[in-house]
Design a protein around this motif. Structure first.
Motif, PDB file in Angstrom:
ATOM      1  N   GLN A  86       0.828  -1.203   0.000  1.00 56.77           N
ATOM      2  CA  GLN A  86       0.000   0.000   0.000  1.00 56.77           C
ATOM      3  C   GLN A  86       0.864   1.255   0.000  1.00 56.77           C
ATOM      4  N   ARG A  87       1.945   1.243   0.772  1.00 52.80           N
ATOM      5  CA  ARG A  87       2.850   2.399   0.808  1.00 52.80           C
ATOM      6  C   ARG A  87       3.401   2.688  -0.591  1.00 52.80           C
ATOM      7  N   LYS A  88       3.831   1.639  -1.272  1.00 51.54           N
ATOM      8  CA  LYS A  88       4.367   1.802  -2.624  1.00 51.54           C
ATOM      9  C   LYS A  88       3.288   2.283  -3.595  1.00 51.54           C
ATOM     10  N   ALA A  89       2.084   1.742  -3.470  1.00 51.41           N
ATOM     11  CA  ALA A  89       0.992   2.117  -4.379  1.00 51.41           C
ATOM     12  C   ALA A  89       0.574   3.571  -4.176  1.00 51.41           C
ATOM     13  N   ILE A  90       0.503   4.018  -2.920  1.00 53.84           N
ATOM     14  CA  ILE A  90       0.162   5.423  -2.653  1.00 53.84           C
ATOM     15  C   ILE A  90       1.199   6.325  -3.313  1.00 53.84           C
ATOM     16  N   ALA A  91       2.470   5.999  -3.123  1.00 61.42           N
ATOM     17  CA  ALA A  91       3.539   6.809  -3.723  1.00 61.42           C
ATOM     18  C   ALA A  91       3.416   6.842  -5.244  1.00 61.42           C
ATOM     19  N   ALA A  92       3.113   5.705  -5.847  1.00 59.47           N
ATOM     20  CA  ALA A  92       2.981   5.648  -7.310  1.00 59.47           C
ATOM     21  C   ALA A  92       1.798   6.477  -7.795  1.00 59.47           C
ATOM     22  N   VAL A  93       0.669   6.376  -7.120  1.00 60.17           N
ATOM     23  CA  VAL A  93      -0.510   7.166  -7.513  1.00 60.17           C
ATOM     24  C   VAL A  93      -0.188   8.652  -7.418  1.00 60.17           C
ATOM     25  N   LEU A  94       0.391   9.069  -6.297  1.00 57.89           N
ATOM     26  CA  LEU A  94       0.703  10.487  -6.110  1.00 57.89           C
ATOM     27  C   LEU A  94       1.736  10.962  -7.129  1.00 57.89           C
ATOM     28  N   TRP A  95       2.741  10.153  -7.409  1.00 54.04           N
ATOM     29  CA  TRP A  95       3.765  10.510  -8.404  1.00 54.04           C
ATOM     30  C   TRP A  95       3.118  10.707  -9.778  1.00 54.04           C
ATOM     31  N   ASN A  96       2.240   9.786 -10.171  1.00 53.58           N
ATOM     32  CA  ASN A  96       1.577   9.911 -11.470  1.00 53.58           C
ATOM     33  C   ASN A  96       0.684  11.138 -11.532  1.00 53.58           C
ATOM     34  N   TRP A  97      -0.028  11.419 -10.458  1.00 51.72           N
ATOM     35  CA  TRP A  97      -0.852  12.630 -10.433  1.00 51.72           C
ATOM     36  C   TRP A  97       0.009  13.882 -10.498  1.00 51.72           C
ATOM     37  N   LEU A  98       1.132  13.889  -9.775  1.00 52.01           N
ATOM     38  CA  LEU A  98       2.001  15.080  -9.802  1.00 52.01           C
ATOM     39  C   LEU A  98       2.555  15.350 -11.192  1.00 52.01           C
ATOM     40  N   LYS A  99       2.774  14.312 -11.966  1.00 48.15           N
ATOM     41  CA  LYS A  99       3.225  14.514 -13.337  1.00 48.15           C
ATOM     42  C   LYS A  99       2.151  15.238 -14.151  1.00 48.15           C
ATOM     43  N   LYS A 100       0.879  14.933 -13.881  1.00 50.00           N
ATOM     44  CA  LYS A 100      -0.233  15.574 -14.601  1.00 50.00           C
ATOM     45  C   LYS A 100      -0.583  16.942 -14.021  1.00 50.00           C
ATOM     46  N   TYR A 101      -0.429  17.070 -12.697  1.00 55.03           N
ATOM     47  CA  TYR A 101      -0.846  18.284 -11.979  1.00 55.03           C
ATOM     48  C   TYR A 101       0.327  18.763 -11.117  1.00 55.03           C
ATOM     49  N   PRO A 102       1.393  19.278 -11.737  1.00 54.09           N
ATOM     50  CA  PRO A 102       2.621  19.587 -10.998  1.00 54.09           C
ATOM     51  C   PRO A 102       2.486  20.670  -9.932  1.00 54.09           C
ATOM     52  N   ASP A 103       1.469  21.494 -10.004  1.00 50.67           N
ATOM     53  CA  ASP A 103       1.299  22.553  -9.006  1.00 50.67           C
ATOM     54  C   ASP A 103       0.426  22.124  -7.822  1.00 50.67           C
ATOM     55  N   ALA A 104      -0.096  20.915  -7.871  1.00 48.63           N
ATOM     56  CA  ALA A 104      -0.975  20.439  -6.799  1.00 48.63           C
ATOM     57  C   ALA A 104      -0.176  20.144  -5.540  1.00 48.63           C
ATOM     58  N   LYS A 105      -0.822  20.338  -4.415  1.00 46.40           N
ATOM     59  CA  LYS A 105      -0.220  20.092  -3.103  1.00 46.40           C
ATOM     60  C   LYS A 105      -0.724  18.754  -2.571  1.00 46.40           C
ATOM     61  N   ILE A 106       0.195  17.925  -2.073  1.00 47.62           N
ATOM     62  CA  ILE A 106      -0.194  16.670  -1.441  1.00 47.62           C
ATOM     63  C   ILE A 106      -0.541  16.963   0.013  1.00 47.62           C
ATOM     64  N   CYS A 107      -1.685  16.468   0.460  1.00 48.15           N
ATOM     65  CA  CYS A 107      -2.097  16.685   1.844  1.00 48.15           C
ATOM     66  C   CYS A 107      -2.977  15.535   2.311  1.00 48.15           C
ATOM     67  N   GLY A 108      -3.243  15.519   3.586  1.00 48.75           N
ATOM     68  CA  GLY A 108      -4.147  14.534   4.149  1.00 48.75           C
ATOM     69  C   GLY A 108      -5.534  15.118   4.326  1.00 48.75           C
ATOM     70  N   HIS A 109      -6.518  14.270   4.474  1.00 54.24           N
ATOM     71  CA  HIS A 109      -7.889  14.703   4.717  1.00 54.24           C
ATOM     72  C   HIS A 109      -7.931  15.635   5.918  1.00 54.24           C
ATOM     73  N   ARG A 110      -7.163  15.313   6.954  1.00 57.88           N
ATOM     74  CA  ARG A 110      -7.157  16.085   8.206  1.00 57.88           C
ATOM     75  C   ARG A 110      -6.629  17.502   8.043  1.00 57.88           C
ATOM     76  N   ASP A 111      -5.961  17.799   6.928  1.00 56.12           N
ATOM     77  CA  ASP A 111      -5.308  19.088   6.748  1.00 56.12           C
ATOM     78  C   ASP A 111      -6.232  20.203   6.266  1.00 56.12           C
ATOM     79  N   PHE A 112      -7.497  19.903   6.045  1.00 54.31           N
ATOM     80  CA  PHE A 112      -8.436  20.916   5.581  1.00 54.31           C
ATOM     81  C   PHE A 112      -9.122  21.591   6.763  1.00 54.31           C
ATOM     82  N   PRO A 113      -9.460  22.873   6.621  1.00 53.74           N
ATOM     83  CA  PRO A 113     -10.114  23.597   7.711  1.00 53.74           C
ATOM     84  C   PRO A 113     -11.424  22.921   8.124  1.00 53.74           C
ATOM     85  N   GLY A 114     -11.628  22.831   9.415  1.00 55.62           N
ATOM     86  CA  GLY A 114     -12.874  22.291   9.950  1.00 55.62           C
ATOM     87  C   GLY A 114     -12.939  20.776   9.985  1.00 55.62           C
ATOM     88  N   VAL A 115     -11.920  20.079   9.508  1.00 60.09           N
ATOM     89  CA  VAL A 115     -11.918  18.615   9.518  1.00 60.09           C
ATOM     90  C   VAL A 115     -11.320  18.136  10.837  1.00 60.09           C
TER      91      VAL A 115
END
Length: 123
Positions: A86-115
């Motif tokens: 799972q650790r490897k798969a999460i990294a791969a998904v995020l890496w592939n998304w960053l290639k498509k969306y290089p300005d996007a910020k990686i964060c956790g669900h908990r990092d949003f206001p009010g969560v």
């Protein structure tokens, strides 16, 4: 194409053996959602299951979904119990998304206001 600003990591807060079908059923029958909570979900084996294409909006974080893509690992009921796969798969998904969306910020669900969640249960 949507303006993706955040790549959000989640946990399902279920046991590792929870099925994708049971998670989908919970969203549709209990929460009455029309769309899944995540774009991709990762099984304990590391298999990545696509629930929605990037072009669609998921229900991952209330009031923030138009600009987010969501990935979740199955597990995390009480702690960070991700498998190595799972650790490897999460990294791969995020890496592939960053290639498509290089300005996007990686964060956790908990990092949003009010969560008030510990999701995804790791830093």
């Amino acid at each position: 194409m949507r303006n993706i600003t955040h790549l959000v990591v989640h946990c399902t807060a279920t046991p590792h053996n929870a099925s994708v079908a049971s998670i989908l059923r919970y969203w549709t029958e209990t929460l009455k959602w029309k769309a899944p909570g995540y774009h991709k979900i990762i099984l304990a084996s590391g298999e990545v299951v696509e629930l929605l294409p990037d072009s669609k909006i998921a229900n991952g974080v209330a009031r923030h979904n138009k600009s987010c893509l969501h990935v979740s690992w199955i597990g995390g009921l009480h702690n960070d119990n991700r498998t190595l796969a799972q650790r490897k798969a999460i990294a791969a998904v995020l890496w592939n998304w960053l290639k498509k969306y290089p300005d996007a910020k990686i964060c956790g669900h908990r990092d949003f206001p009010g969560v008030e969640k510990s999701c995804p249960r790791f830093d």
